[in-house]
Design a protein around this motif. Structure first.
Motif, PDB file in Angstrom:
ATOM      1  N   PHE A  97       0.726  -1.249   0.188  1.00 30.38           N
ATOM      2  CA  PHE A  97       0.147   0.024   0.130  1.00 30.38           C
ATOM      3  C   PHE A  97       0.894   1.081  -0.232  1.00 30.38           C
ATOM      4  N   ALA A  98       1.444   1.468  -1.179  1.00 31.60           N
ATOM      5  CA  ALA A  98       2.590   2.633  -1.210  1.00 31.60           C
ATOM      6  C   ALA A  98       2.630   2.737  -2.673  1.00 31.60           C
ATOM      7  N   PRO A  99       3.008   3.988  -3.304  1.00 25.94           N
ATOM      8  CA  PRO A  99       3.435   5.140  -2.635  1.00 25.94           C
ATOM      9  C   PRO A  99       2.296   6.006  -2.143  1.00 25.94           C
ATOM     10  N   ASP A 100       2.428   6.664  -1.057  1.00 27.83           N
ATOM     11  CA  ASP A 100       1.697   8.045  -0.675  1.00 27.83           C
ATOM     12  C   ASP A 100       1.848   9.018  -1.526  1.00 27.83           C
ATOM     13  N   VAL A 101       0.954   9.359  -2.551  1.00 23.28           N
ATOM     14  CA  VAL A 101       1.043  10.437  -3.198  1.00 23.28           C
ATOM     15  C   VAL A 101       0.155  11.905  -3.038  1.00 23.28           C
ATOM     16  N   ASP A 102       0.118  11.672  -1.765  1.00 22.56           N
ATOM     17  CA  ASP A 102      -0.873  12.976  -0.970  1.00 22.56           C
ATOM     18  C   ASP A 102       0.136  14.025  -1.182  1.00 22.56           C
ATOM     19  N   ILE A 103      -0.384  15.344  -1.606  1.00 20.30           N
ATOM     20  CA  ILE A 103       0.792  16.576  -1.561  1.00 20.30           C
ATOM     21  C   ILE A 103       0.341  17.332  -0.252  1.00 20.30           C
TER      22      ILE A 103
ATOM     23  N   GLY B 173       9.214  -5.155 -10.319  1.00 23.45           N
ATOM     24  CA  GLY B 173       9.664  -5.980  -9.541  1.00 23.45           C
ATOM     25  C   GLY B 173       8.895  -7.125  -9.237  1.00 23.45           C
ATOM     26  N   GLY B 174       7.537  -6.889  -9.744  1.00 20.62           N
ATOM     27  CA  GLY B 174       6.583  -8.125  -9.609  1.00 20.62           C
ATOM     28  C   GLY B 174       5.573  -7.993  -8.312  1.00 20.62           C
ATOM     29  N   ILE B 175       5.520  -6.874  -7.714  1.00 17.38           N
ATOM     30  CA  ILE B 175       4.418  -6.860  -6.601  1.00 17.38           C
ATOM     31  C   ILE B 175       3.564  -5.787  -6.958  1.00 17.38           C
ATOM     32  N   LEU B 176       2.467  -5.929  -6.209  1.00 18.60           N
ATOM     33  CA  LEU B 176       1.582  -4.628  -6.739  1.00 18.60           C
ATOM     34  C   LEU B 176       1.769  -3.197  -5.712  1.00 18.60           C
ATOM     35  N   ALA B 177       1.288  -1.915  -6.369  1.00 21.67           N
ATOM     36  CA  ALA B 177       1.516  -0.942  -5.432  1.00 21.67           C
ATOM     37  C   ALA B 177       0.206  -0.389  -5.727  1.00 21.67           C
ATOM     38  N   SER B 178      -0.097   0.496  -4.760  1.00 27.20           N
ATOM     39  CA  SER B 178      -1.332   1.314  -4.270  1.00 27.20           C
ATOM     40  C   SER B 178      -0.976   2.622  -4.125  1.00 27.20           C
TER      41      SER B 178
ATOM     42  N   ALA C  46      -0.579   6.635 -16.191  1.00 25.39           N
ATOM     43  CA  ALA C  46       0.803   5.759 -16.287  1.00 25.39           C
ATOM     44  C   ALA C  46       0.657   4.010 -15.961  1.00 25.39           C
ATOM     45  N   GLY C  47      -0.653   3.687 -15.490  1.00 20.40           N
ATOM     46  CA  GLY C  47      -0.904   2.387 -15.364  1.00 20.40           C
ATOM     47  C   GLY C  47      -0.889   1.825 -13.779  1.00 20.40           C
ATOM     48  N   ALA C  48      -1.395   2.844 -12.702  1.00 16.08           N
ATOM     49  CA  ALA C  48      -1.145   2.341 -11.601  1.00 16.08           C
ATOM     50  C   ALA C  48      -2.126   1.212 -11.206  1.00 16.08           C
ATOM     51  N   PRO C  49      -1.481   0.029 -10.627  1.00 17.60           N
ATOM     52  CA  PRO C  49      -2.464  -1.033 -10.437  1.00 17.60           C
ATOM     53  C   PRO C  49      -3.608  -0.888  -9.449  1.00 17.60           C
ATOM     54  N   ALA C  50      -3.424   0.032  -8.423  1.00 19.58           N
ATOM     55  CA  ALA C  50      -4.371   0.129  -7.499  1.00 19.58           C
ATOM     56  C   ALA C  50      -4.516   1.389  -7.008  1.00 19.58           C
ATOM     57  N   VAL C  51      -5.678   1.724  -6.361  1.00 21.95           N
ATOM     58  CA  VAL C  51      -5.891   3.186  -5.607  1.00 21.95           C
ATOM     59  C   VAL C  51      -6.436   2.887  -4.526  1.00 21.95           C
ATOM     60  N   MET C  52      -5.957   3.388  -3.469  1.00 27.36           N
ATOM     61  CA  MET C  52      -6.623   3.496  -2.173  1.00 27.36           C
ATOM     62  C   MET C  52      -7.446   4.624  -1.802  1.00 27.36           C
ATOM     63  N   VAL C  53      -8.598   4.674  -1.297  1.00 25.10           N
ATOM     64  CA  VAL C  53      -9.456   5.709  -1.136  1.00 25.10           C
ATOM     65  C   VAL C  53      -9.476   6.082   0.227  1.00 25.10           C
ATOM     66  N   ALA C  54      -9.493   7.426   0.752  1.00 30.31           N
ATOM     67  CA  ALA C  54      -9.327   7.725   2.092  1.00 30.31           C
ATOM     68  C   ALA C  54     -10.593   7.850   2.511  1.00 30.31           C
TER      69      ALA C  54
ATOM     70  N   PHE D 195     -10.236   4.985 -14.141  1.00 36.02           N
ATOM     71  CA  PHE D 195      -9.505   3.893 -13.475  1.00 36.02           C
ATOM     72  C   PHE D 195     -10.190   2.457 -13.505  1.00 36.02           C
ATOM     73  N   LYS D 196      -9.436   1.552 -14.028  1.00 39.99           N
ATOM     74  CA  LYS D 196      -9.872   0.256 -14.287  1.00 39.99           C
ATOM     75  C   LYS D 196      -9.156  -1.047 -13.407  1.00 39.99           C
ATOM     76  N   GLY D 197      -8.148  -0.286 -12.503  1.00 38.69           N
ATOM     77  CA  GLY D 197      -7.218  -1.370 -11.558  1.00 38.69           C
ATOM     78  C   GLY D 197      -8.217  -1.669 -10.313  1.00 38.69           C
ATOM     79  N   LEU D 198      -7.371  -2.022  -9.454  1.00 39.14           N
ATOM     80  CA  LEU D 198      -8.187  -2.287  -8.185  1.00 39.14           C
ATOM     81  C   LEU D 198      -8.408  -1.206  -7.283  1.00 39.14           C
ATOM     82  N   THR D 199      -9.377  -0.906  -6.698  1.00 37.62           N
ATOM     83  CA  THR D 199      -9.748  -0.084  -5.681  1.00 37.62           C
ATOM     84  C   THR D 199      -9.909  -0.825  -4.436  1.00 37.62           C
ATOM     85  N   VAL D 200      -9.291  -0.099  -3.329  1.00 40.88           N
ATOM     86  CA  VAL D 200      -9.098  -0.732  -1.965  1.00 40.88           C
ATOM     87  C   VAL D 200      -9.557   0.570  -1.062  1.00 40.88           C
TER      88      VAL D 200
END
Length: 568
Positions: A164-170, A205-210, A252-260, A292-297
């Motif tokens: 569950f990274a990177p944190d893209v909060d400004i 590297g073969g893992i998912l990032a959110s 750019a192809g983000a696999p997942a997005v975490m919603v706050a 967005f069509k990746g995973l939402t968490v």
């Protein structure tokens, strides 16, 4: 089909998973495509097991065997989709993962909050990389990409799959109580570039990032762990600032997005509606408007920011209605699954929506190589997690982050042979910085200034320190997560002021804390090291000794004198 393999070839498990993932470049396209394995697994699942695939249960190894056993029972009884891993140790974690995987009909997806690597949750037994705020000062983003690759290697080695990274909060609110050092800074372009480098490194590297925390948690003064923050900004402001990194990284192809968990009236006017469980935010905005069509968490569903106004499992139902693929740490997953099944029967949730999400989750597991799951070996685990390539990279990142403010005059004129006073604030004894300097200097004396120092004691200490010819002031913030302010005794500030003009002022603390250090107004040369970890102390000592040239740039604006991008 899902029987776990035995103990042969254990050391190859991470490598196999990595290679399989590398064969499937476009994760988002992949999970929205048809796969025979996914269909075969899906057809074995009961209605309850399908819903359970959308849940991630909390897992620890630092809370005792009773807790570990209780989660094992949940995994066995409810057949959840995966784990969210918290504190413990790597060997105990591997034991736990192997046990829980043996109880799962479908291999578990194991997730983790590792913004600065495994050390974020296991600081005593694994490596930590620098905080994202520290990385925000680094000018070579390729180093951050390499960090993503190293973090992915750690995840594979320990048996985890999803960071569950990177944190893209400004972080445009210096008083933000929950993001701060977890952000790359307050410049949306710098945040986006560094987040992309880190994300790409992990995915390659073969893992998912959110990427998180959508639609942006950087300008809040409330911690959503304890209450529901409100963002009063209009849609235009959110679109041009907070959401900028999300839009760029989704493209750019983000696999997942975490919603706050935030209340944002301009996006959903429903009273007290957290963004994490808002259909207008998750489906209308994130899915439909941004494409967005990746995973939402969700962010953790046991946080007060979401359960305060939607208690007793209703938040979980609303999260599914909102459009999520994965729910992180439900307060009670058994209750939540039953409530969701009831909501399907009542027509509040379409079975076809559930089915599509389950297939996306299963496809993600296939992308990760979990169709060929193997148990994780403990052999050489500690050594593998402390490998030379990772240690070397941490050193490179630390050197690159050191930021010199105002001038480098005191660094250029510093002489190793002169009697040198190392004036230390916030610590009672030598740490890495002091040890390194004493080894590298001909005649250095460390002085420790207690926070309780009296005026008379200060005068005596000043007299002793003045016997030296050059001075270094080191301010250490030993708090686990350095806050944006640092309270110093008036006498401590007074002592620092007496030597500030002649000193190299070196700060091992949150960048924002510089604003409250009076000596920073007089010091000609300031070294900002951002955090108190040994690797940053080592880099700062090398800089003082002329073995490292400071190239970092401020990732945030501190005051009118020190703004984003400053650095010599």
């Amino acid at each position: 089909m899902f029987k776990k393999l035995g103990l042969g070839l254990l050391a190859l498990a991470g490598t196999i998973s990595f290679l399989r993932a590398q064969d499937k470049k476009d994760f988002v396209k992949y999970i929205n495509s048809q796969h025979d394995w996914v269909d075969a697994v899906f057809n074995t699942l009961t209605p309850k097991e399908k819903v359970a695939q959308l849940f991630l249960v909390r897992a620890h190894t630092n809370l005792g065997q009773k807790y570990i056993d209780s989660v094992a029972q949940v995994v066995k009884d409810e057949q959840l989709g995966g784990l969210v891993v918290f504190q413990g140790g790597p060997v105990r974690h591997v034991d736990m993962f192997n046990r829980y995987q043996s109880l799962a009909k479908v291999p578990l997806m194991i997730t983790f909050d590792g913004e600065w690597g495994l050390g974020m949750r296991m600081p005593d037994s694994t490596l930590s990389f620098p905080y994202q705020m520290t990385l925000g000062a680094v000018q070579d983003n390729q180093l951050i990409y390499r960090m993503g690759r190293e973090v992915a290697q750690d995840f594979h080695r320990i048996g985890m799959h999803f960071n569950f990274a990177p944190d893209v909060d400004i972080n445009n609110n210096p008083k933000n109580p929950v993001i701060g050092i977890r952000s790359f800074g307050d410049n949306k372009y710098n945040v986006t570039q560094k987040a992309k480098a880190y994300m790409d490194g992990m995915v390659d590297g073969g893992i998912l990032a959110s990427i998180k925390h959508f639609p942006g948690h950087g300008d809040t003064d409330v911690d959503s762990h304890y209450d529901l923050p409100q963002l009063p900004f209009d849609k235009k402001r959110l679109d041009t600032l907070e959401m900028y990194p999300f839009k760029e990284l989704i493209n750019a192809g983000a696999p997942a997005v975490m919603v706050a968990h935030m209340n944002i009236p301009s996006l959903d006017a429903t009273p007290n509606m957290p963004s994490s469980i808002s259909k207008k935010v998750v489906t209308d905005l994130l899915r439909n408007e941004l494409g967005f069509k990746g995973l939402t968490v969700t962010d953790a569903m046991d946080m007060k920011g979401v359960k305060k106004f939607f208690p007793n499992g209703e938040a979980d139902v609303q999260a599914i209605i909102a459009g999520h693929d994965l729910l992180e740490v439900s307060e009670n997953s058994k209750r939540a699954i039953d409530l969701i099944l009831k909501a399907i029967d009542e027509g509040r949730i379409a079975q076809s929506d559930i089915d599509a999400r389950v297939k996306r989750v299963l496809a993600a597991k296939l992308w990760l190589g979990l169709d060929k799951y193997q148990t994780t070996s403990q052999q050489n685990l500690y050594a593998d997690l402390h490998r030379a390539s990772a240690i070397q990279l941490i050193d490179e990142l630390s050197n690159a982050a050191i930021t010199a403010l105002r001038s480098t005059d005191k660094l250029k004129s510093f002489k190793k042979e002169l009697p040198t006073a190392i004036i230390n604030i916030g610590i009672p004894a030598n740490q890495t910085f002091q040890d390194d300097l004493i080894k590298g200097l001909s005649n250095a004396t460390a002085y420790f200034v207690p926070d309780s120092i009296s005026k008379d004691e200060m005068k005596r200490l000043v007299k002793e320190i003045k016997k030296n010819k050059q001075y270094i002031i080191a301010v250490h913030d030993t708090r686990l997560r350095p806050r944006p302010s640092l309270v110093l005794n008036e006498n401590v500030q007074g002592l620092m002021n007496k030597f500030a003009k002649k000193s190299i002022l070196t700060l091992f603390t949150n960048a924002y804390a510089l604003d409250g250090i009076e000596a920073s107004k007089k010091a000609k040369t300031i070294l900002l090291a951002y955090q108190n970890d040994a690797f940053m102390q080592h880099a700062a000592a090398k800089t003082v000794l002329g073995q490292n040239i400071p190239k970092g740039k401020l990732p945030v604006t501190i005051n009118k004198k020190f703004k984003t991008g400053h650095g010599k």
